[in-house]
Write a protein that holds these residues in place. Structure first.
Motif, mmCIF file in Angstrom:
data_model
loop_
_atom_site.group_PDB
_atom_site.id
_atom_site.type_symbol
_atom_site.label_atom_id
_atom_site.label_comp_id
_atom_site.label_asym_id
_atom_site.label_seq_id
_atom_site.Cartn_x
_atom_site.Cartn_y
_atom_site.Cartn_z
ATOM 1 N N SER A 1 0.880 -1.144 -0.071
ATOM 2 C CA SER A 1 -0.216 0.116 -0.461
ATOM 3 C C SER A 1 0.698 1.200 0.096
ATOM 4 O O SER A 1 0.182 2.138 -0.544
ATOM 5 N N GLU B 1 -8.845 11.100 -5.855
ATOM 6 C CA GLU B 1 -8.695 10.766 -5.020
ATOM 7 C C GLU B 1 -7.100 9.384 -5.047
ATOM 8 O O GLU B 1 -7.352 8.842 -5.917
ATOM 9 N N GLN C 1 -7.603 3.448 -2.596
ATOM 10 C CA GLN C 1 -8.318 3.697 -1.493
ATOM 11 C C GLN C 1 -8.175 2.140 -0.435
ATOM 12 O O GLN C 1 -7.926 1.501 -1.760
ATOM 13 N N MET C 2 -8.172 1.900 0.380
ATOM 14 C CA MET C 2 -7.816 0.611 1.485
ATOM 15 C C MET C 2 -9.178 -0.419 1.517
ATOM 16 O O MET C 2 -10.507 0.794 0.816
ATOM 17 N N GLU C 3 -9.088 -1.455 0.567
ATOM 18 C CA GLU C 3 -10.451 -2.445 1.133
ATOM 19 C C GLU C 3 -11.508 -1.451 2.678
ATOM 20 O O GLU C 3 -10.771 -1.711 3.383
ATOM 21 N N ASP C 4 -12.520 -1.426 2.498
ATOM 22 C CA ASP C 4 -13.524 -1.092 3.249
ATOM 23 C C ASP C 4 -14.196 -2.011 3.583
ATOM 24 O O ASP C 4 -15.327 -3.002 3.121
ATOM 25 N N ARG C 5 -13.717 -2.942 4.536
ATOM 26 C CA ARG C 5 -13.662 -4.123 5.067
ATOM 27 C C ARG C 5 -15.627 -4.234 5.674
ATOM 28 O O ARG C 5 -15.627 -5.312 5.256
ATOM 29 N N ILE C 6 -15.405 -2.990 6.664
ATOM 30 C CA ILE C 6 -16.565 -3.193 7.102
ATOM 31 C C ILE C 6 -17.891 -3.422 6.033
ATOM 32 O O ILE C 6 -18.810 -3.665 6.210
ATOM 33 N N ASP C 7 -17.834 -2.379 4.559
ATOM 34 C CA ASP C 7 -18.415 -1.850 3.615
ATOM 35 C C ASP C 7 -18.412 -4.016 3.388
ATOM 36 O O ASP C 7 -20.359 -4.452 2.691
ATOM 37 N N LEU C 8 -17.318 -3.684 3.274
ATOM 38 C CA LEU C 8 -17.800 -5.800 1.846
ATOM 39 C C LEU C 8 -18.637 -6.471 2.795
ATOM 40 O O LEU C 8 -18.912 -7.499 2.554
ATOM 41 N N THR C 9 -18.630 -6.757 4.143
ATOM 42 C CA THR C 9 -19.358 -7.486 4.808
ATOM 43 C C THR C 9 -20.297 -7.307 5.754
ATOM 44 O O THR C 9 -21.394 -8.241 6.284
ATOM 45 N N LYS C 10 -21.158 -6.384 5.084
ATOM 46 C CA LYS C 10 -22.912 -6.094 5.677
ATOM 47 C C LYS C 10 -23.342 -7.001 4.600
ATOM 48 O O LYS C 10 -22.947 -6.920 3.720
#
Length: 333
Positions: A9, A321, A324-333
């Protein structure tokens, strides 16, 4: 072989930042080359431009090899070489010297954040290239007699140690402040020098900006630079030290923009970030108690100004922009 080792990263981030800054420099240089009045200056500008284009292509290839989208950065749409020059003779090399000052620090920092052999090699080459261009600019400006030199001081004849806390005196109401030491003068002089050039740059931007909001922002930046120059010059004068200045590099009377508002806003943002970094160093190495307070107050003004600029860029769709790092919270919804 490094092809099987993915970019970290940090490496992706530093490559992305470098691509933005190099494409900006490429477009600025295209305008300067078109209006260069001196063959030696034109050679410095042209050779630097060609090498920057080479490194832009190398970074582009790395993105493509890694399956990453290539950033937009700054394109032919962000420069118009057919308009009158925005700055007088010598500004081009003075400005290039300052860009290389910023780049030297950034490339060294980015080198320390790289691990993959090809990325390490890239930033090593960029560091060497940048130092070479910086030296050419210094030699050229010294020959022209416009390089601002720091104040001269008598050489010390003995080693001294501070006795008690009086050395750091600078806040007590009725006590006399000690004279500035050479470390403090070095940072104050540098701040005055860079803000003078920054004021000249942003004056030209204010004359040429297309959007009224952007023009107003640049005028505000010019006033901030004047305030910093006045405050720091007063510090020097209080110790009977004359602040240095130069006659060269002023903006012309042109009101036709050679650069897009997007590019000029990004360039100003880079100067703000650089100013904050320089300010932090000055604060860290100042031993007189009153100096860090002034430097911190200045840093707050620069930070506020920079944040206002980023909001303008975002509202106008000019802020690209970073990856971006992966949004793990969004991916696990």
């Amino acid at each position: 072989m490094t092809s099987h080792i993915p970019l970290s990263s940090s490496e992706l981030a530093t490559l992305w930042m470098t691509y933005q800054q190099k494409t900006m420099s490429q477009r600025l240089l295209e305008h300067f080359i078109e209006h260069a009045e001196d063959e030696e200056a034109k050679e410095i500008l042209t050779s630097t431009h060609n090498k920057i284009v080479h490194y832009i292509e190398r970074i582009k290839q790395i993105f493509e090899q890694e399956g990453a989208v290539v950033p937009v950065g700054f394109t032919e749409q962000d420069v118009n070489t057919e308009v009158p020059k925005l700055y007088d003779h010598l500004f081009d090399i003075m400005f290039l010297r300052l860009l290389k000052q910023m780049s030297m620090g950034l490339h060294t920092l980015h080198l320390s954040m790289a691990h993959r052999d090809d990325i390490v090699s890239l930033f090593q080459e960029l560091t060497e290239f940048t130092q070479g261009v910086y030296s050419k600019c210094v030699d050229y400006l010294q020959k022209k007699g416009v390089l601002v030199r720091p104040p001269v001081v008598s050489m010390p004849k003995e080693v001294k140690f501070a006795k008690g806390t009086g050395y750091m005196n600078g806040m007590k109401l009725f006590s006399e402040k000690r004279a500035l030491n050479t470390v403090e003068v070095a940072h104050i002089h540098y701040a005055v020098e860079t803000n003078i050039l920054g004021m000249q740059m942003i004056t030209g931007f204010a004359q040429a900006a297309n959007e009224p909001e952007v023009r107003k922002y640049f005028i505000k930046g010019k006033e901030l630079s004047k305030k910093i120059i006045a405050n720091y010059t007063q510090l020097l004068l209080a110790s009977d030290i004359q602040a240095s200045s130069t006659w060269a590099g002023k903006a012309t009377n042109s009101q036709i923009a050679p650069f897009s508002d997007k590019l000029m806003m990004y360039c100003t943002s880079i100067f703000c970030s650089f100013g904050l970094g320089s300010n932090a160093l000055g604060t860290a190495f100042s031993l007189r108690n009153d100096l860090p307070l002034l430097l911190i107050d200045t840093a707050k003004d620069i930070l506020t100004y920079g944040q206002e600029g980023r909001k303008i860029m975002a509202r106008n769709g000019w802020m690209e922009e970073p990856p971006q790092m992966e949004d793990r919270i969004d991916l696990t919804k």
